[in-house]
Design a protein around this motif. Structure first.
Motif, PDB file in Angstrom:
ATOM      1  N   LEU A 228       1.624 -10.598 -10.984  1.00  0.00           N
ATOM      2  CA  LEU A 228       0.899 -10.259  -9.756  1.00  0.00           C
ATOM      3  C   LEU A 228      -0.434  -9.578 -10.054  1.00  0.00           C
ATOM      4  N   LEU A 229      -0.501  -8.843 -11.155  1.00  0.00           N
ATOM      5  CA  LEU A 229      -1.739  -8.138 -11.507  1.00  0.00           C
ATOM      6  C   LEU A 229      -2.788  -9.059 -12.114  1.00  0.00           C
ATOM      7  N   ASN A 230      -2.418 -10.290 -12.399  1.00  0.00           N
ATOM      8  CA  ASN A 230      -3.347 -11.207 -13.069  1.00  0.00           C
ATOM      9  C   ASN A 230      -3.666 -12.441 -12.236  1.00  0.00           C
ATOM     10  N   LEU A 231      -3.662 -12.278 -10.918  1.00  0.00           N
ATOM     11  CA  LEU A 231      -4.003 -13.382 -10.030  1.00  0.00           C
ATOM     12  C   LEU A 231      -5.517 -13.519  -9.896  1.00  0.00           C
ATOM     13  N   GLN A 232      -5.954 -14.733  -9.532  1.00  0.00           N
ATOM     14  CA  GLN A 232      -7.378 -14.981  -9.310  1.00  0.00           C
ATOM     15  C   GLN A 232      -7.695 -14.714  -7.838  1.00  0.00           C
ATOM     16  N   TYR A 233      -8.242 -13.529  -7.572  1.00  0.00           N
ATOM     17  CA  TYR A 233      -8.623 -13.200  -6.200  1.00  0.00           C
ATOM     18  C   TYR A 233      -9.591 -12.025  -6.248  1.00  0.00           C
ATOM     19  N   PRO A 234     -10.640 -12.046  -5.426  1.00  0.00           N
ATOM     20  CA  PRO A 234     -11.687 -11.028  -5.550  1.00  0.00           C
ATOM     21  C   PRO A 234     -11.306  -9.630  -5.114  1.00  0.00           C
ATOM     22  N   ASP A 235     -10.399  -9.482  -4.145  1.00  0.00           N
ATOM     23  CA  ASP A 235     -10.122  -8.152  -3.584  1.00  0.00           C
ATOM     24  C   ASP A 235      -8.652  -8.040  -3.193  1.00  0.00           C
ATOM     25  N   TYR A 236      -7.837  -7.481  -4.086  1.00  0.00           N
ATOM     26  CA  TYR A 236      -6.420  -7.304  -3.757  1.00  0.00           C
ATOM     27  C   TYR A 236      -5.820  -6.151  -4.551  1.00  0.00           C
ATOM     28  N   ASP A 237      -4.721  -5.627  -4.037  1.00  0.00           N
ATOM     29  CA  ASP A 237      -3.933  -4.668  -4.791  1.00  0.00           C
ATOM     30  C   ASP A 237      -2.461  -5.056  -4.702  1.00  0.00           C
ATOM     31  N   VAL A 238      -1.662  -4.466  -5.560  1.00  0.00           N
ATOM     32  CA  VAL A 238      -0.225  -4.767  -5.631  1.00  0.00           C
ATOM     33  C   VAL A 238       0.545  -3.491  -5.322  1.00  0.00           C
TER      34      VAL A 238
ATOM     35  N   LYS B  96      12.159   4.818   6.077  1.00  0.00           N
ATOM     36  CA  LYS B  96      12.914   5.803   5.310  1.00  0.00           C
ATOM     37  C   LYS B  96      11.937   6.672   4.507  1.00  0.00           C
ATOM     38  N   PRO B  97      12.310   7.923   4.187  1.00  0.00           N
ATOM     39  CA  PRO B  97      11.386   8.830   3.486  1.00  0.00           C
ATOM     40  C   PRO B  97      10.942   8.291   2.130  1.00  0.00           C
ATOM     41  N   ILE B  98       9.683   8.581   1.806  1.00  0.00           N
ATOM     42  CA  ILE B  98       9.112   8.232   0.498  1.00  0.00           C
ATOM     43  C   ILE B  98       9.381   9.377  -0.475  1.00  0.00           C
ATOM     44  N   ARG B  99       9.877   9.035  -1.660  1.00  0.00           N
ATOM     45  CA  ARG B  99      10.149  10.056  -2.681  1.00  0.00           C
ATOM     46  C   ARG B  99       8.918  10.336  -3.534  1.00  0.00           C
ATOM     47  N   GLY B 100       8.119   9.294  -3.737  1.00  0.00           N
ATOM     48  CA  GLY B 100       6.936   9.489  -4.572  1.00  0.00           C
ATOM     49  C   GLY B 100       6.083   8.242  -4.628  1.00  0.00           C
ATOM     50  N   ILE B 101       4.783   8.438  -4.889  1.00  0.00           N
ATOM     51  CA  ILE B 101       3.840   7.335  -5.054  1.00  0.00           C
ATOM     52  C   ILE B 101       3.206   7.486  -6.428  1.00  0.00           C
ATOM     53  N   TYR B 102       3.165   6.401  -7.191  1.00  0.00           N
ATOM     54  CA  TYR B 102       2.736   6.447  -8.584  1.00  0.00           C
ATOM     55  C   TYR B 102       1.568   5.500  -8.824  1.00  0.00           C
ATOM     56  N   ILE B 103       0.582   5.972  -9.601  1.00  0.00           N
ATOM     57  CA  ILE B 103      -0.570   5.135  -9.942  1.00  0.00           C
ATOM     58  C   ILE B 103      -0.960   5.370 -11.398  1.00  0.00           C
ATOM     59  N   ASN B 104      -1.826   4.502 -11.890  1.00  0.00           N
ATOM     60  CA  ASN B 104      -2.502   4.684 -13.169  1.00  0.00           C
ATOM     61  C   ASN B 104      -3.963   4.350 -12.909  1.00  0.00           C
ATOM     62  N   LYS B 105      -4.853   5.320 -13.079  1.00  0.00           N
ATOM     63  CA  LYS B 105      -6.260   5.119 -12.726  1.00  0.00           C
ATOM     64  C   LYS B 105      -6.905   3.970 -13.491  1.00  0.00           C
TER      65      LYS B 105
ATOM     66  N   ILE C  27      -5.397   1.215 -14.017  1.00  0.00           N
ATOM     67  CA  ILE C  27      -4.897  -0.018 -13.382  1.00  0.00           C
ATOM     68  C   ILE C  27      -5.006   0.188 -11.866  1.00  0.00           C
ATOM     69  N   PRO C  28      -6.226   0.188 -11.334  1.00  0.00           N
ATOM     70  CA  PRO C  28      -6.423   0.557  -9.920  1.00  0.00           C
ATOM     71  C   PRO C  28      -5.759  -0.382  -8.922  1.00  0.00           C
ATOM     72  N   LYS C  29      -5.412  -1.589  -9.365  1.00  0.00           N
ATOM     73  CA  LYS C  29      -4.779  -2.549  -8.451  1.00  0.00           C
ATOM     74  C   LYS C  29      -3.320  -2.215  -8.143  1.00  0.00           C
ATOM     75  N   LEU C  30      -2.686  -1.394  -8.996  1.00  0.00           N
ATOM     76  CA  LEU C  30      -1.240  -1.198  -8.894  1.00  0.00           C
ATOM     77  C   LEU C  30      -0.883   0.130  -8.219  1.00  0.00           C
ATOM     78  N   ILE C  31      -0.008   0.051  -7.215  1.00  0.00           N
ATOM     79  CA  ILE C  31       0.578   1.227  -6.569  1.00  0.00           C
ATOM     80  C   ILE C  31       2.095   1.016  -6.547  1.00  0.00           C
ATOM     81  N   VAL C  32       2.837   1.977  -7.052  1.00  0.00           N
ATOM     82  CA  VAL C  32       4.297   1.897  -7.034  1.00  0.00           C
ATOM     83  C   VAL C  32       4.828   2.986  -6.106  1.00  0.00           C
ATOM     84  N   VAL C  33       5.664   2.585  -5.171  1.00  0.00           N
ATOM     85  CA  VAL C  33       6.227   3.517  -4.188  1.00  0.00           C
ATOM     86  C   VAL C  33       7.729   3.627  -4.432  1.00  0.00           C
TER      87      VAL C  33
END
Length: 767
Positions: free
Chosen positions: A369-379, A414-423, A425-431
């Motif tokens: 998913l992080l290696n798709l051809q598209y100009p503006d997206y996040d995962v 349902k409640p969120i326990r945490g949101i995780y990122i790596n600066k 890898i700006p496209k990726l957000i893990v919830v």
């Protein structure tokens, strides 16, 4: 596009700065956000104080990108417009001074601004750890409980540092600090650390403070009972709390069952009543056996008529699909990637991938998913309370860190326990969130997303690299608002996969998987392509679909117990399409739901009859649930084609179809037993049930292979063979499954019955 011309367009912009048209002013403001210039800077400052609130908001947003220091002003920070205020508070995260920290602190008390203040203060702390002691001092001396709690959220991003400080001579100071953070009801970071901690001395030092906090606050006690690991739970002398699922709406379930019973009675009495109407005069004069034979003979003719109508619809859809495929192919060939990559030509997309116990494939699918051809997206990967190490794998592999994230709370989840990122890898957000099901996970992703469109995808699926470009480019081919677009789904089984990429497409090895390949090609190429052409499509696969985020939120998001309608369904993908369609008809907005035949998503299909049974039982229960829930749409002129074509089709041929088919099989057997199955009738049954079905499958295969040859000649021949063989066993199996699903819908609500995944790498080893 204007920003692309830069210097060429800049000179012209300067000549129209005095224009009053709102559209022109917005264009200049937009251009100024991408082109730094003193005159444009002055223009933005003047427009940021404009009487037109939309103009001033846009100008402030542009200033926040390149001239953020200008916004460090009381006029903006305490602006009467809340949206401007929020933009400024968020922008102040770029100014790293004690004075800035001091002016942000009061905003922690306001319900409308505290999340933005937490975001800015957390970012300042991350970039400048030297402010940690200053923030700790403010926290410890703060008297306002609301500010103190939100400050606890800020400094808790350094919770690991505080815990390791317990091993130094400052242990008392930091143990008390952790204790006070917990007493502020900020518990998640502490629990996360302790669950991963392997350092027993740290644990021994903090345990007395944890016990003291638990005695003081029932909420803190409950959080530890829910989420702390078993070993520490025992150390704290606590018992695990098992969360009970919310109670089902028994009134709604009772209503559904009553309607299903009515349908059941109607289907099984319709043909006998028709028989009585036709032969009422002679019934008293014939024996029971003679009457039974006549009924069997009549029923077989009714079955032939029913199947002829059904297959006629299929053939019409095939023809329509063929012309739609030609049209889409022509339009795609006219587009070149340079055009598609032009700024803002295509909308931004958030890919939302719910994941529950997907440890086998989560890394490969996320990489893809992080290696798709598209100009503006996040995962956005949403871990739905997995009980395996899905979350840990993601955190370790992508080196993620927990962060504060401003999310829109448009949909209850349902409640969120945490949101995780790596600066990096700006496209990726893990919830990470509490378990609530797929629909709840998708709604959580919608709250996180900031893009115009979102793409719902199963975590066990792989998109082709240009799939997003192909599916989104359909928006350019219509004048109507495109609210949703479905992608093409193909079985991944048998394919060679490496690190989330399909290296070689192969036909599945197992017989059951090959039957499903034929079915998928027919369903998508001869079904959804045709339905999309006449703008009557009601199903977009949960494995790959694109939706307008704003319209979905307006319609109430995915159906879930936490949402607007307080109802769960196992057919959330179809239900959403029906409801958004309904919402657009209610608003009298011209709209279109499309399908892209060449935007491919490859997904794992059930490798055994047991797993296939579970999947199709769930699908049919979902269909039944949705059609009953939206039954007032049927033949309702207010809902156009959906009310007069789509809903009636799914009701007559999909919902009650298995009930008719099972009677048909019984009557054919009885006709053979009584020797009343004529050659003519047998030929017609063969023609309608097998020949036309095989023809439809072949036509679908031709459409699928027109642009790209997915399969070799040998594999194509095997698919033709399987399109014939599926009529002898698999088709009857599917009828049985759907009949049993109808029966299950009359019972206590069931869950997903999810089948076990093999995993991409494991599948490759078995080929």
């Amino acid at each position: 596009m204007l920003s692309k011309f830069e210097n060429d367009f800049h000179d012209y912009i300067l000549t129209i700065l005095d224009r009053k048209e709102i559209e022109i002013q917005m264009m200049i403001i937009y251009f100024a956000s991408h082109y730094m210039d003193t005159k444009l800077k002055s223009y933005l400052i003047s427009k940021s104080r404009d009487e037109n609130i939309e103009i001033s908001r846009a100008a402030v947003q542009s200033l926040s990108k390149n001239y953020f220091n200008i916004l460090n002003d009381a006029y903006y920070l305490y602006n009467k417009d809340l949206q401007i205020q929020k933009t400024v508070i968020k922008t102040l995260s770029k100014i790293n001074t004690k004075e800035n920290i001091d002016q942000l602190i009061p905003f922690l008390e306001n319900d409308e601004t505290y999340e933005y203040a937490i975001y800015s203060l957390s970012n300042i702390l991350r970039e400048n750890p030297k402010f940690l002691e200053y923030l700790i001092d403010i926290f410890e001396n703060e008297k306002n409980n609301k500010i103190k709690k939100n400050l606890a959220n800020v400094i808790s991003i350094k919770i690991e540092y505080f815990f390791f400080k317990l091993l130094t001579n400052e242990k008392d100071k930091y143990a008390n600090l952790i204790y006070n953070i917990i007493l502020s009801d900020v518990i998640g970071d502490t629990i996360d650390f302790l669950n991963k901690n392997k350092n027993i001395p740290i644990e021994r030092i903090i345990l007395p403070y944890l016990k003291k906090a638990i005695k003081k606050n029932e909420y803190i006690k409950k959080e530890f009972q829910l989420y702390i690991n078993k070993r520490i739970l025992n150390e704290l002398s606590l018992k695990r709390i098992i969360q009970k699922p919310p109670k089902k709406d028994t009134k709604r379930e009772k209503d559904k069952i009553e309607n299903l019973i009515k349908i059941l009675i109607g289907v099984f009495t319709f043909f006998p009543l028709l028989f009585v109407l036709r032969h009422g005069k002679i019934i008293p004069d014939i024996t029971f056996i003679e009457g039974l034979k006549l009924y069997i003979y009549d029923f077989n003719w009714y079955l032939i008529i029913y199947v002829v109508i059904l297959n006629a619809i299929y053939l019409i859809l095939v023809i329509i699909s063929y012309f739609e495929q030609l049209h889409q192919e022509k339009m795609w060939n006219l587009k070149f990637k340079g055009l598609l990559y032009t700024f803002k030509i295509l909308p931004g997309i958030s890919i939302i991938a719910p994941a529950y116990n997907e440890t086998e494939i989560i890394i490969e699918s996320t990489n893809a998913l992080l290696n798709l051809q598209y100009p503006d997206y996040d995962v956005i990967v949403v871990n739905d309370g997995s009980t395996d190490d899905t979350l840990e794998k993601l955190i370790d592999y992508f080196n993620l860190e927990k962060t504060d994230y401003i999310l829109n709370k448009n949909l209850n989840t349902k409640p969120i326990r945490g949101i995780y990122i790596n600066k990096s890898i700006p496209k990726l957000i893990v919830v990470d969130k509490e378990n609530g099901g797929k629909a709840d996970s998708l709604n959580t992703g919608l709250n996180i997303s900031k893009k115009e469109f979102f793409c719902g995808i199963d975590a066990d699926s792989i998109l082709e690299s240009d799939a997003l470009l192909k599916i989104t480019s359909l928006k350019m081919d219509t004048d109507h608002e495109m609210i949703a677009i479905g992608g093409n789904i193909l079985p991944l089984n048998g394919c060679k996969v490496s690190k989330g990429y399909i290296e070689k497409i192969n036909l599945p090895f197992k017989t059951i998987e090959r039957f499903q390949t034929v079915e998928y090609i027919r369903s998508f190429m001869a079904g959804r392509l045709g339905w999309a052409r006449i703008n009557s499509m009601l199903i977009i696969s949960g494995a790959f679909g694109l939706f307008n985020r704003k319209r979905i939120i307006e319609a109430g998001g995915y159906l879930s117990e936490q949402g607007k309608y307080k109802k769960d369904t196992v057919g959330e993908d179809m239900e959403l399409v029906v409801r958004i369609n309904r919402d657009m008809y209610d608003k009298k907005i011209k709209h279109k739901i499309g399908y892209s035949y060449n935007a491919n998503c490859w997904t794992e299909v059930p490798p055994s009859y047991l797993n296939l049974y579970k999947q199709r039982d769930r699908w049919h229960r979902g269909l039944i649930d949705i059609l009953i829930f939206h039954r007032n749409l049927m033949f309702n002129p207010r809902y156009g084609k959906m009310g007069f074509i789509s809903i009636p089709y799914f009701f007559i041929f999909e919902l009650i179809g298995p009930l008719i088919e099972i009677q048909g099989y019984l009557m054919i057997v009885l006709a053979g037993f009584f020797n009343i199955l004529s050659l003519k009738m047998g030929f017609l049954l063969f023609l309608t049930t097998i020949f036309i079905g095989v023809t439809t499958s072949l036509a679908s295969l031709i459409i699928a292979e027109d642009e790209v040859n997915y399969f070799s000649k040998k594999e194509t021949f095997l698919l033709i063979l399987f399109s014939f063989l599926e009529n002898f066993g698999p088709r009857q199996f599917m009828s049985f499954v759907r009949l049993n699903a109808f029966n299950n819908s009359l019972k206590k609500p069931m869950g997903w019955s999810k089948f076990e995944r093999i995993g991409f790498e494991d599948k490759n080893k078995k080929q």
